[in-house]
Design an enzyme around this catalytic site. Structure first.
Site, PDB file in Angstrom:
ATOM      1  CG  ASP A 105       5.235   3.922   6.054  1.00 38.61           C
ATOM      2  OD1 ASP A 105       6.195   4.690   6.155  1.00 38.61           O
ATOM      3  OD2 ASP A 105       4.517   3.839   5.038  1.00 38.61           O
ATOM      4  CD  GLU A 130       6.463   8.248   8.032  1.00 40.69           C
ATOM      5  OE1 GLU A 130       7.063   8.981   7.251  1.00 40.69           O
ATOM      6  OE2 GLU A 130       5.488   7.555   7.677  1.00 40.69           O
TER       7      GLU A 130
HETATM    8  C1  GLC Z   1       6.576   6.907   4.678  1.00 41.59           C
HETATM    9  C2  GLC Z   1       7.985   6.511   4.308  1.00 41.59           C
HETATM   10  C3  GLC Z   1       8.254   6.937   2.893  1.00 41.59           C
HETATM   11  C4  GLC Z   1       7.255   6.279   1.979  1.00 41.59           C
HETATM   12  C5  GLC Z   1       5.811   6.532   2.444  1.00 41.59           C
HETATM   13  C6  GLC Z   1       4.845   5.618   1.773  1.00 41.59           C
HETATM   14  O1  GLC Z   1       6.403   8.279   4.687  1.00 41.59           O
HETATM   15  O2  GLC Z   1       8.898   7.066   5.207  1.00 41.59           O
HETATM   16  O3  GLC Z   1       9.565   6.609   2.505  1.00 41.59           O
HETATM   17  O4  GLC Z   1       7.411   6.763   0.683  1.00 41.59           O
HETATM   18  O5  GLC Z   1       5.660   6.302   3.827  1.00 41.59           O
HETATM   19  O6  GLC Z   1       4.957   4.299   2.266  1.00 41.59           O
END
Ligand code: GLC
Length: 628
Positions: A268, A310
Site C-alpha cells: 500500500d 499501489e
Molecule cells: C492506499 C489505500 C487507501 C488508503 C491509503 C492510506 O492509497 O488504497 O484506501 O486510504 O493507502 O493507507
C-alpha cells in the site's frame, strides 16, 4: 524431515539465496551500507530469510516449484480478479468458504481481501491503519480461519492477495506505543521531530493527500513533545525506512503472511516510503531500491509470492514500479493501471478518445518484463483526475478545465451528465476535486433507473460491459470490484455509520446483495444482464491466448474521435480490440483492421462475424470487438 530431505531443502534455499543475492544486497548496501550496523543487519536478514524458509510448509514449497516452472502464471488470460471487503462480501472469513462456488461461477481466479489484518479500533481508514500485522481483524475471524480459507482458495486454483501497509502503521501498533513511551529504538522506527522547524520545511513541497479531513502531513503530540510524520490520517504514523530495522521487521511480516498462504502482497502507498527535503516525497529513487530488495527477499524465501504495488501517480512516474533501468524485471510484478482507469472515465464523459489514445500510446511501453498491470475500472478508493496539463495540451485541451469537467460530470452536476457520484477531498488550493461512486452509478444506471428511462438503462448496461471488456483485454489481471458484476448502485446510507460519515469513499463500498445475486444468476433484470455479460467476457478472455500479459499491447490510431483501439500481438497471431465510447453508430474501414493484423472479420468476444457495409466495419453504440 529426514536428514537427507533436510539437507536437500537447505541446499535449495542456498541456491535461491545465491540466485538473488546481488539483487538483495546491492540494493541494501546503497540504502544502509554507510551505517555502522550494516554487517550485523545483513546477518540478521539472512537468518530471518532462512528461518522463514524453514517454516514454509511443504505444500507451499511445492507451489514455489510449480511457479518456478510457470513464471507467467499471473500473466495468463485465465487469471481474473475480484476485490472485496470480507465483512461486506461474506460476513467473515468462514463465510467466504460458502461463496467460493459463486466466485468460480463468475470465472474468478484471484481474490483481493481488502485490509483484513488487525486494525486500530474506531476509524481505521478502511483497515489501512493496522495495529498488528500478524493477527487477523478479530471481527473477521482468526489466523487459523485465514489459513483455512487460503487453503480452500488454493485448492480451487484461486490466488489470494492481501494488503501489506508499508508506509505507516496505526499509532496503536506496539512499535508506536513504545515510541510514544520514549523508547529511542522505536522512536527511530518513525519520523519524529522535537519541534515544527523541519516539518514546516518539508511541507513547502509536500502534496496533501486528505486535505479535507486530515490537512497537513505532520501531527503534534504535546504529551510526548514530538511532531510525527502522518502523510494520511493522524492515526497513521509514517515509518522510517531509512532505518534498516524497519526493513528487517517488514521482511519478517511479509514472509509470515506468505507462509500463511498469501500469493500476492499488495504493498500500500509505496510512493511515500522515502522522504527527501525539497521534494514531494513521492517516488524517490530509494523507493525503487527498497522495492527491488523486498522483491528479492520474497524470491529467496517464498518464491511463489508476487508483489502488487499501489502507486497512484502520473503515468511516467508509475511505470518504474514495474521495473525500469536497473530494476528492469525485478521490481513489482503488478501495479495498478491508474491511467487506463482515468482515461476510461474521461473518454466516456467526453465521447472523445483522443486524450486516451495519446496518453496510453505515449507513456506506456508495449510490453513489460516479468510484470503486468492490474487493470480496473473502479476500486475502493476515489477517482483522482490524473491528467497532466501537458497531455491535455497535446490534444488541444486545457488540463484544468478538463479535470474540472470530469469532476462535475461524475458528480452529476454537469448539464446532461448520466452519472451520479459524490465529491471526495476538494482541495481549494489546487482546485482538485476527486470523485466517489460505484461503477453502475457513475455509468448512468442509478439515474436512468430513477427516471425510468429504458433507453438510458440499456446504455448504462453497455457502458458497464464496455469497461469490463476493456480491462479484460488490455493486458494484465482485470480486477472486478465486488458488486460491479451485478451493477450495485451507490450506498447513500454510508453516512449513518459514524466512523464512515466523513469519507465519501464508502459510497462505493456497498455490502453485497445476495438476493440480487440470486436473481441475477437466474438471468433476472438488469443485474442478470450485467452478470451474464461479465461472466461471458471473462470466459472469452480465458479462451483468447493473445490476451496473455506478456504479449504486446500496441495502441492503434483509428482516426475516429469516438473509437479507441489496440492490438494484442502474440508471435503468430493478433487480436485487434476496438471500443466505441459513444452512444452513436460508428464505422471503420475493413482494411484498417486487416492492416493491424486481423485476418478475419470475426469477433472473438461475441463469437460472431462482424458486419461489413461498403467495406466498413459497423460498430453499434458502445460496441466492443475483439477481432481475430
Ligand atoms: C492506499 C489505500 C487507501 C488508503 C491509503 C492510506 O492509497 O488504497 O484506501 O486510504 O493507502 O493507507
Amino acid at each position: 524431515m529426514t536428514r537427507t530431505t533436510r539437507d536437500f531443502d537447505e541446499r535449495i534455499f542456498a541456491l535461491r539465496l545465491e540466485r538473488s543475492r546481488a539483487d538483495l544486497f546491492d540494493m541494501l548496501e546503497r540504502l544502509y551500507g554507510h551505517r555502522a550496523d550494516y554487517q550485523p543487519f545483513c546477518r540478521k536478514l539472512t537468518a530471518a530469510l532462512k528461518a522463514a524458509w524453514r517454516e514454509r510448509s511443504d505444500e507451499l514449497k511445492w507451489l514455489d516449484l510449480q511457479r518456478d516452472l510457470e513464471p507467467d502464471w499471473f500473466q495468463r488470460p485465465d487469471r481474473a480478479g475480484y476485490v472485496f471487503y470480507v465483512d461486506r462480501f461474506a460476513g467473515n472469513l468462514k463465510g467466504v468458504l460458502d461463496r467460493l462456488d459463486y466466485l468460480e461461477a463468475l470465472g474468478v481466479t484471484y481474490v483481493h481481501f481488502m485490509p483484513c489484518l488487525k486494525p486500530r479500533p474506531g476509524d481505521s481508514d478502511g483497515g489501512y491503519s493496522v495495529m498488528d500485522y500478524r493477527a487477523v481483524d478479530p471481527a473477521l475471524g482468526t489466523m487459523a480461519d485465514f489459513e483455512t480459507v487460503a487453503t480452500a482458495l488454493r485448492s480451487r486454483g484461486i490466488s489470494l492477495c492481501v494488503d501489506l501497509v508499508l508506509n505507516h502503521t496505526a499509532k496503536e501498533h506496539a512499535w508506536a506505543k513504545k515510541a510514544r513511551k520514549g523508547v529511542a529504538k522505536y522512536q527511530d522506527y518513525y519520523l519524529m521531530f522535537d519541534d515544527d522547524t523541519l516539518p514546516k520545511q518539508y511541507e513547502q513541497t509536500l502534496v496533501e493527500v486528505f486535505p479535507d479531513n486530515a490537512p497537513g502531513s505532520f501531527t503534534a503530540y504535546p504529551d510526548i513533545g514530538k511532531w510525527v510524520w502522518t502523510t494520511f490520517n493522524e492515526h497513521q504514523w509514517d515509518l522510517n525506512w531509512a532505518n534498516p530495522q524497519v526493513f528487517l521487521e517488514m521482511v519478517g511480516v511479509m514472509l509470515f503472511l506468505a507462509n500463511k498462504g498469501v500469493d500476492v502482497l499488495r504493498f500500500d502507498a509505496v510512493a511515500f516510503m522515502w522522504k527527501r527535503m525539497g521534494t514531494r516525497c513521492q517516488s524517490e529513487p530509494e523507493v525503487h531500491l527498497l522495492l527491488h530488495a523486498l522483491r528479492a527477499a520474497t524470491r529467496i524465501a517464498a518464491p511463489a509470492v508476487i508483489h502488487l504495488e499501489e502507486a497512484i501517480v502520473g503515468p511516467d512516474e508509475m511505470i518504474p514500479y514495474l521495473g525500469r533501468g536497473e530494476h528492469y524485471g525485478k521490481e513489482g510484478n503488478l501495479a495498478y493501471h491508474n491511467s487506463l482507469m482515468v482515461q476510461f472515465w474521461s473518454a466516456l464523459a467526453s465521447r472523445d478518445t483522443r486524450l486516451m489514445t495519446h496518453v496510453l500510446a505515449s507513456h506506456f511501453p508495449p510490453v513489460l518484463a516479468n510484470a503486468t498491470y492490474a487493470t480496473y475500472i473502479r476500486c475502493h478508493d476515489d477517482i483522482g483526475w490524473a491528467v497532466t496539463d501537458e497531455d491535455a495540451r497535446d490534444v488541444g485541451l486545457d488540463g484544468r478545465l478538463h479535470r474540472a469537467f470530469l469532476s462535475d460530470f461524475y458528480e452529476g452536476v454537469f448539464p446532461g451528465s448520466f452519472a451520479k457520484g459524490a465529491l471526495f477531498q476538494f482541495n481549494p488550493q489546487t482546485g482538485d476535486k476527486r470523485i466517489s461512486g460505484t461503477f453502475a452509478s457513475l455509468a448512468g444506471l442509478e439515474k436512468a433507473e430513477a427516471e425510468g428511462d429504458a433507453e438510458e438503462i440499456e446504455r448504462a448496461i453497455d457502458r458497464i460491459l464496455l469497461g469490463h471488456a476493456l480491462i479484460a483485454s488490455y493486458g494484465g489481471i482485470p480486477l472486478i470490484y465486488m458488486g460491479d458484476e451485478i451493477a450495485l448502485p451507490n450506498d447513500w446510507g454510508y453516512t449513518a455509520e459514524p466512523t464512515h460519515a466523513h469519507d465519501s469513499r464508502w459510497l462505493h463500498r456497498p455490502a453485497m446483495d445476495w438476493q440480487r445475486v440470486a436473481g441475477a444468476m437466474s438471468g433476472e433484470g438488469t443485474a442478470g444482464r450485467v452478470l451474464a455479460g461479465v461472466r461471458h467476457i471473462l470466459a472469452r478472455r480465458c479462451a483468447t491466448p493473445e490476451l496473455h500479459g506478456a504479449n504486446l499491447t500496441v495502441i492503434a490510431e483509428t482516426g475516429e474521435d469516438g473509437l479507441f483501439a489496440f492490438v494484442r500481438q502474440s508471435p503468430g497471431t493478433a487480436v485487434v480490440c476496438v471500443f466505441n465510447f459513444t452512444e452513436s453508430w460508428a464505422s471503420l474501414p475493413g482494411d484498417w483492421a486487416v492492416a493491424h493484423g486481423a485476418t478475419a472479420f470475426r469477433d472473438t468476444l461475441s463469437q460472431s462475424d462482424v458486419g461489413l457495409e461498403d467495406g466498413r466495419i459497423v460498430l453499434p453504440p458502445y460496441a466492443r470487438l475483439w477481432l481475430r
